[in-house]
Design an enzyme around this catalytic site. Structure first.
Site, PDB file in Angstrom:
ATOM      1  N   PHE A   1     -11.111  -6.811  14.832  1.00 54.94           N
ATOM      2  CA  PHE A   1     -10.088  -7.529  13.685  1.00 54.94           C
ATOM      3  C   PHE A   1      -9.731  -6.297  12.777  1.00 54.94           C
ATOM      4  CE2 PHE A   1      -9.007  -9.810   9.783  1.00 54.94           C
ATOM      5  CZ  PHE A   1      -7.658 -10.230  10.065  1.00 54.94           C
ATOM      6  N   GLN A   2      -8.450  -5.862  12.561  1.00 51.12           N
ATOM      7  CA  GLN A   2      -8.224  -4.897  11.352  1.00 51.12           C
ATOM      8  C   GLN A   2      -8.756  -3.595  11.966  1.00 51.12           C
ATOM      9  OE1 GLN A   2      -8.340  -6.789   7.678  1.00 51.12           O
ATOM     10  NE2 GLN A   2      -6.068  -7.617   7.971  1.00 51.12           N
TER      11      GLN A   2
ATOM     12  N   MET B   1      24.467   8.887   1.022  1.00 48.47           N
ATOM     13  CA  MET B   1      24.392  10.049   1.722  1.00 48.47           C
ATOM     14  C   MET B   1      24.568   9.991   3.162  1.00 48.47           C
ATOM     15  SD  MET B   1      24.044  13.207   1.214  1.00 48.47           S
ATOM     16  CE  MET B   1      22.860  13.830   0.055  1.00 48.47           C
TER      17      MET B   1
ATOM     18  N   LYS C   1     -17.424  -0.590   7.231  1.00 44.78           N
ATOM     19  CA  LYS C   1     -17.678  -1.768   6.314  1.00 44.78           C
ATOM     20  C   LYS C   1     -19.225  -1.969   6.302  1.00 44.78           C
ATOM     21  CE  LYS C   1     -17.462  -6.466   5.277  1.00 44.78           C
ATOM     22  NZ  LYS C   1     -16.960  -6.738   4.027  1.00 44.78           N
TER      23      LYS C   1
ATOM     24  N   GLU D   1       0.742  -1.037  -0.094  1.00 43.46           N
ATOM     25  CA  GLU D   1       0.037  -0.026   0.056  1.00 43.46           C
ATOM     26  C   GLU D   1       1.019   1.272  -0.028  1.00 43.46           C
ATOM     27  OE1 GLU D   1      -0.428  -2.557   2.062  1.00 43.46           O
ATOM     28  OE2 GLU D   1      -2.641  -3.379   1.873  1.00 43.46           O
TER      29      GLU D   1
HETATM   30  C1  LIG Z   1      12.752   5.595   4.592  1.00 44.58           C
HETATM   31  C2  LIG Z   1      13.724   6.557   4.986  1.00 44.58           C
HETATM   32  N1  LIG Z   1      14.714   5.797   5.812  1.00 44.58           N
HETATM   33  C3  LIG Z   1      16.029   6.474   5.911  1.00 44.58           C
HETATM   34  C4  LIG Z   1      16.359   7.679   5.392  1.00 44.58           C
HETATM   35  C5  LIG Z   1      17.671   8.307   5.609  1.00 44.58           C
HETATM   36  N2  LIG Z   1      18.509   8.471   4.447  1.00 44.58           N
HETATM   37  C6  LIG Z   1      18.537   9.438   3.819  1.00 44.58           C
HETATM   38  S1  LIG Z   1      19.532   9.368   2.343  1.00 44.58           S
HETATM   39  C7  LIG Z   1      19.903   7.789   2.950  1.00 44.58           C
HETATM   40  C8  LIG Z   1      20.870   6.892   2.014  1.00 44.58           C
HETATM   41  C9  LIG Z   1      20.271   6.395   0.809  1.00 44.58           C
HETATM   42  O1  LIG Z   1      21.019   5.587   0.012  1.00 44.58           O
HETATM   43  P1  LIG Z   1      20.982   4.936  -1.303  1.00 44.58           P
HETATM   44  O2  LIG Z   1      19.520   5.122  -1.735  1.00 44.58           O
HETATM   45  O3  LIG Z   1      21.892   3.954  -1.668  1.00 44.58           O
HETATM   46  O4  LIG Z   1      21.305   6.504  -2.278  1.00 44.58           O
HETATM   47  P2  LIG Z   1      22.837   7.155  -2.377  1.00 44.58           P
HETATM   48  O5  LIG Z   1      22.704   8.336  -1.226  1.00 44.58           O
HETATM   49  O6  LIG Z   1      23.930   6.208  -2.045  1.00 44.58           O
HETATM   50  O7  LIG Z   1      22.791   7.722  -3.637  1.00 44.58           O
HETATM   51  C10 LIG Z   1      19.186   7.332   3.989  1.00 44.58           C
HETATM   52  C11 LIG Z   1      19.459   6.074   4.755  1.00 44.58           C
HETATM   53  C12 LIG Z   1      15.276   8.088   4.560  1.00 44.58           C
HETATM   54  N3  LIG Z   1      15.547   9.338   3.787  1.00 44.58           N
HETATM   55  N4  LIG Z   1      14.166   7.653   4.196  1.00 44.58           N
END
Ligand SMILES: Cc1ncc(C[n+]2csc(CCOP(=O)(O)OP(=O)(O)O)c2C)c(N)n1
Length: 574
Positions: A115-116, A482, A165, A53
């Site tokens: 439930f749910q 990042m 529902k 979802e």
């Molecule tokens: C759902 C979620 N969890 C954690 C983060 C924190 N976060 C921001 S950038 C990043 C790394 C992203 O890694 P990747 O997708 O491999 O991209 P890259 O930076 O290597 O290009 C994280 C963990 C986030 N933005 N969203």
């Protein structure tokens, strides 16, 4: 003659048809099975069965960002509805109009831990523009019509409609009535700016020596791009776009000085810091732009145009606040400029542009190549060339998102689709799928990372079912890039949990879902293999590019500094 009676489920479907919905993104479950049965028996809209979802919300969101139409999500009660929470928050943070139809247990069971059962209205209250609990079957059509109206007017946002529902089942029927031309006495967002404020703004602009136009996502949402361009040309001022506003003024326009903020260009951030007047249009001075608010643009008089009065002076005090729809307010400003016979003072304007061009000459958006390593920036530049700058580009969150924003100059609004406010990893692929549904003949790219793509990778299956041949390009740096960059720069190089020590073979994975996989690990083959990928029009192509894993995104604001205090290369401050 007695009126024809309908079940609540039938009313939901009839209301969606009356509102000219083309797609509903969803996943079935007990509480909404009657709606699914009614969907089965109609042809007005198509239901897209996702695999999770959360993806339905992002898909609706991507569809909305590209088309401007309200996105519609349907989920069952409990886990189905709670799976939508991240997508609702993502839409909320970027002011995206969306209606989420969430099933609920029967009204007789609400509060019994049935439930749910989850109080989805309660769960989402801080991240919706509005929500409705339906308690009377005959109210359903007009509640849905109001949900659409609220979602798309004023500052747009997501609206949740909870559907118990017992209102949907065949045993309960009622009369169907709907007013699609909604008017609400208690909700009347302003549209026009106050004329006194418009005059004040024009007087301030007229006296400016160092004017900057700072434009945001509001320009894209309000379809105000042409008016913005006309205004920028009339003022001949430098214009910077936020991450959300990219494409609002074309990335190749001579007055465009790049994105501003955390990974903005040096010239954009310097121009802001040194401006004497900032004209903020549909932008909200968020912390990824301002950096330290205490040091923010001390000499600037700020004119702030925003549809949402609560956005004005929220983080930065506005000297000339104007509440109104940004397209209408820009037109008012243009009219007033005409009325006072405005033309910029050539000498002061030239001096200002000379200064801005000196900052531009630093070329802060540049990178060094390193032997035969593939730089992520090169991949984005190659895609720009191959798609002639005309693709829809959806991204996930991380370094790849910033490289896409920096190296693919968007010529048009709605071409660049990313989660700017919430920064939701997992957004990119489903968003791209929503865009591809709307524009099947355009190139739709999902630029992603090896971390982000795994957050909604199950949607590869939905892509096959509905024939959504997007091009997925993973800038694979074998890490959460990042996070790793911050650990390099702020945490002494301690890479705590930023390396995924096992990654799937993305090529085999794509193939197992029925798609084409292409690996690129050699710089010499970059262009050729990307061209090959974009030439395959009828099948989804998953391109896994092994990029330099040590690369950082620059420029980057220095933490807690002023807007223009920046690292422009490893260890080099501007
Ligand atoms: C759902 C979620 N969890 C954690 C983060 C924190 N976060 C921001 S950038 C990043 C790394 C992203 O890694 P990747 O997708 O491999 O991209 P890259 O930076 O290597 O290009 C994280 C963990 C986030 N933005 N969203």
């Amino acid at each position: 003659m007695t009126a024809q009676l309908f079940t609540g489920a039938e009313m939901v479907v009839k209301a969606l048809s009356a509102l000219e919905v083309k797609y509903v993104f969803g996943y079935p479950g007990g509480s909404v099975l009657d709606i699914y049965d009614a969907i089965f028996q109609q042809d007005d809209f198509e239901h897209i069965l996702v695999r999770h979802e959360q993806a339905a919300t992002h898909m609706a969101d991507g569809y909305t960002r590209a088309t401007g139409e309200v996105g519609v999500v349907l989920a069952t009660s409990g886990p189905g509805a709670t799976n939508c929470v991240t997508g609702i928050a993502t839409a909320y943070m970027d002011s995206i109009p969306m209606v989420i139809l969430a099933g609920q247990v029967a009204t007789t069971l609400i509060g019994d831990d049935a439930f749910q059962e989850t109080d989805i209205v309660g769960c989402t209250r801080p991240i919706v523009k509005h929500s409705f609990n339906c308690r009377n079957l005959e109210d359903i059509p007009n509640i849905i019509a109001k949900a659409f109206y609220i979602a798309k007017t004023g500052r747009p946002g997501p609206v949740v409609v909870e559907l118990p529902k017992d209102l949907l089942i065949p045993q309960n029927k009622g009369e169907y009535q709907i007013t699609t031309d909604v008017k609400m006495r208690s909700y009347n967002p302003s549209v026009k700016g106050h004329i006194k404020q418009i005059r004040k703004a024009v007087k301030t602009i007229n006296e400016a020596k160092k004017l900057v136009v700072y434009s945001g996502g509001g320009i894209v949402i309000a379809n105000a791009s042409e008016l913005l361009t006309e205004l920028v040309e009339k003022l001949d001022a430098p214009c910077t776009n936020t991450l959300m506003g990219l494409g609002g003024l074309s990335g190749t326009h001579k007055n465009f000085i790049g994105m501003l903020g955390m990974h903005g260009s040096l010239e954009a951030n310097k121009a802001m810091a040194n401006a004497d007047v900032i004209l903020a249009l549909g932008a909200r001075f968020d912390d990824r732009v301002t950096n330290n608010v205490k040091k923010f643009c001390p000499d600037a008089t700020i004119i702030h145009v925003d549809i949402d009065p609560t956005s004005i002076s929220k983080t930065i005090n506005a000297h000339v606040p104007i509440v109104g729809l940004v397209d209408i307010v820009i037109q008012q400003i243009l009219d007033e400029l005409q009325a006072v016979d405005y033309s910029p003072n050539k000498d002061t304007l030239n001096a200002w542009w000379q200064q801005v061009n000196e900052w531009r000459a630093v070329k802060s958006n540049s990178y060094s190549t390193d032997g035969d390593k593939i730089k992520p920036q090169q991949v984005v530049e190659a895609m720009y060339r191959i798609t002639k700058g005309e693709a829809y580009v959806c991204s996930d969150v991380g370094q790849h998102q910033m490289f896409a924003a920096q190296y693919y100059p968007f010529a048009k609004p709605r071409q660049w689709i990313n989660s700017g406010g919430l920064g939701t990893m997992g957004f990119g692929l489903p968003a791209a799928m929503g865009v591809k549904l709307a524009f099947p003949d355009s190139h739709v790219i999902c630029i992603t990372g090896d971390g982000s793509i795994q957050m909604n990778i199950q949607e590869l299956s939905t892509c096959l079912q509905y024939n959504l041949p997007v091009v997925i390009v993973t800038l694979n740096n074998r890490s959460l890039g990042m996070v790793r960059q911050w650990q390099d720069m702020v945490y002494g190089g301690r890479h705590s949990s930023s390396y995924m020590e096992s990654l799937p073979d993305f090529i085999k994975l794509a193939e197992s879902y029925g798609h084409v996989g292409i690996k690129i690990d050699n710089l010499d083959e970059l262009d050729e293999k990307l061209e090959q990928a974009f030439a395959i029009k009828k099948r989804l192509v998953f391109v896994d590019v092994l990029v330099d894993e040590k690369e950082h995104v620059y420029p980057m604001q220095i933490r807690h500094g002023a807007i223009d205090e920046m690292w422009i290369k490893k260890g080099v401050q501007a």
